[in-house]
Design a protein around this motif. Structure first.
Motif, PDB file in Angstrom:
ATOM      1  N   UNK A  37       0.825  -1.212   0.000  1.00  0.00           N
ATOM      2  CA  UNK A  37       0.000   0.000   0.000  1.00  0.00           C
ATOM      3  C   UNK A  37       0.859   1.262   0.000  1.00  0.00           C
ATOM      4  N   UNK A  38       1.898   1.268   0.822  1.00  0.00           N
ATOM      5  CA  UNK A  38       2.781   2.438   0.880  1.00  0.00           C
ATOM      6  C   UNK A  38       3.478   2.666  -0.451  1.00  0.00           C
ATOM      7  N   UNK A  39       3.989   1.603  -1.040  1.00  0.00           N
ATOM      8  CA  UNK A  39       4.707   1.737  -2.307  1.00  0.00           C
ATOM      9  C   UNK A  39       3.777   2.098  -3.469  1.00  0.00           C
ATOM     10  N   UNK A  47      -6.508  -0.878  -5.190  1.00  0.00           N
ATOM     11  CA  UNK A  47      -5.763  -1.612  -6.227  1.00  0.00           C
ATOM     12  C   UNK A  47      -6.664  -2.665  -6.860  1.00  0.00           C
ATOM     13  N   UNK A  48      -7.383  -3.419  -6.034  1.00  0.00           N
ATOM     14  CA  UNK A  48      -8.313  -4.436  -6.538  1.00  0.00           C
ATOM     15  C   UNK A  48      -9.359  -3.794  -7.444  1.00  0.00           C
ATOM     16  N   UNK A  49      -9.925  -2.661  -7.001  1.00  0.00           N
ATOM     17  CA  UNK A  49     -11.009  -2.006  -7.742  1.00  0.00           C
ATOM     18  C   UNK A  49     -10.537  -1.435  -9.081  1.00  0.00           C
ATOM     19  N   UNK A  58       0.794  -9.286  -8.571  1.00  0.00           N
ATOM     20  CA  UNK A  58       2.103  -8.951  -9.148  1.00  0.00           C
ATOM     21  C   UNK A  58       2.886  -8.044  -8.193  1.00  0.00           C
ATOM     22  N   UNK A  59       2.210  -7.070  -7.594  1.00  0.00           N
ATOM     23  CA  UNK A  59       2.863  -6.199  -6.609  1.00  0.00           C
ATOM     24  C   UNK A  59       3.293  -7.011  -5.392  1.00  0.00           C
ATOM     25  N   UNK A  64       7.390  -9.720  -1.943  1.00  0.00           N
ATOM     26  CA  UNK A  64       7.916 -10.966  -1.358  1.00  0.00           C
ATOM     27  C   UNK A  64       9.355 -11.170  -1.817  1.00  0.00           C
ATOM     28  N   UNK A  65       9.596 -10.996  -3.100  1.00  0.00           N
ATOM     29  CA  UNK A  65      10.949 -11.209  -3.650  1.00  0.00           C
ATOM     30  C   UNK A  65      11.974 -10.351  -2.909  1.00  0.00           C
ATOM     31  N   UNK A  66      11.657  -9.087  -2.728  1.00  0.00           N
ATOM     32  CA  UNK A  66      12.603  -8.179  -2.061  1.00  0.00           C
ATOM     33  C   UNK A  66      12.739  -8.480  -0.567  1.00  0.00           C
TER      34      UNK A  66
END
Length: 176
Positions: A37-39, A47-49, A58-59, A64-66
């Motif tokens: 949410x912050x990013x 975002x969903x809407x 994807x976000x 998670x990756x980072x």
């Protein structure tokens, strides 16, 4: 030091437990949903809407990756983070996975505020209960990746923290 990663269905206490556990262990706390949410500069429901669940996922995958690369964190994941096997693999690589569970009735009570849970918000009360039960059943096997599980239904966040800390110490993950 390994991360402690909290997974589980929405409303099981991942955020409140995560904050308290991080404080107990003297570690930094990362709430993946808040990070996203912050990013993104907007809420998950927004975002969903505007872009849909796929864009949110994807976000989430990128967050998670980072985050999984870092060490000595307590990480609270979103309820659906485990839907992506790549997320699970990354989090498991450097983390002890703890699943928080709760009964359908407890989840309903904890997620009653409409507007915060895009996956449930379109449902009326009867449909909402069925939606929670169906999603919990659908995701049950996904949560089996956990190294340890705690039913939070009748426990306070501090009792959950005590249980997790005892597990981490008992299993030699690290001193808790």
């Amino acid at each position: 030091m390994k991360n402690v990663v909290l997974i589980g269905f929405m409303g099981t206490g991942k955020t409140s437990t995560g904050r308290a556990l991080a404080q107990r262990l003297g570690r930094a706390f990362v709430d993946l949903d808040r990070m996203i949410e912050e990013e993104a500069g907007r809420s998950i429901p927004e975002i969903f809407a505007s872009e849909g669940e796929a864009a949110f996922r994807a976000l989430e995958r990128e967050a998670v990756r980072r985050t999984a690369k870092r060490r000595a964190l307590v990480i609270s994941t979103g309820g659906g983070t485990v839907k992506d096997a790549a997320n699970v693999a990354l989090l498991k690589e450097n983390g002890a996975i703890i699943c928080l569970t709760a009964s359908v009735d407890v989840v309903l009570a904890r997620t009653a505020h409409v507007g915060d849970r895009p996956v449930l918000d379109a449902k009326d009360a009867g449909d909402r209960r069925q939606a929670v039960a169906d999603l919990m059943a659908e995701r049950r096997e996904l949560y089996d990746v956990a190294d340890y599980s705690v039913d939070t239904s009748d426990l306070s966040p501090l009792q959950v923290v005590d249980d997790i800390a005892a597990y981490l110490k008992r299993e030699g993950v690290f001193r808790a």
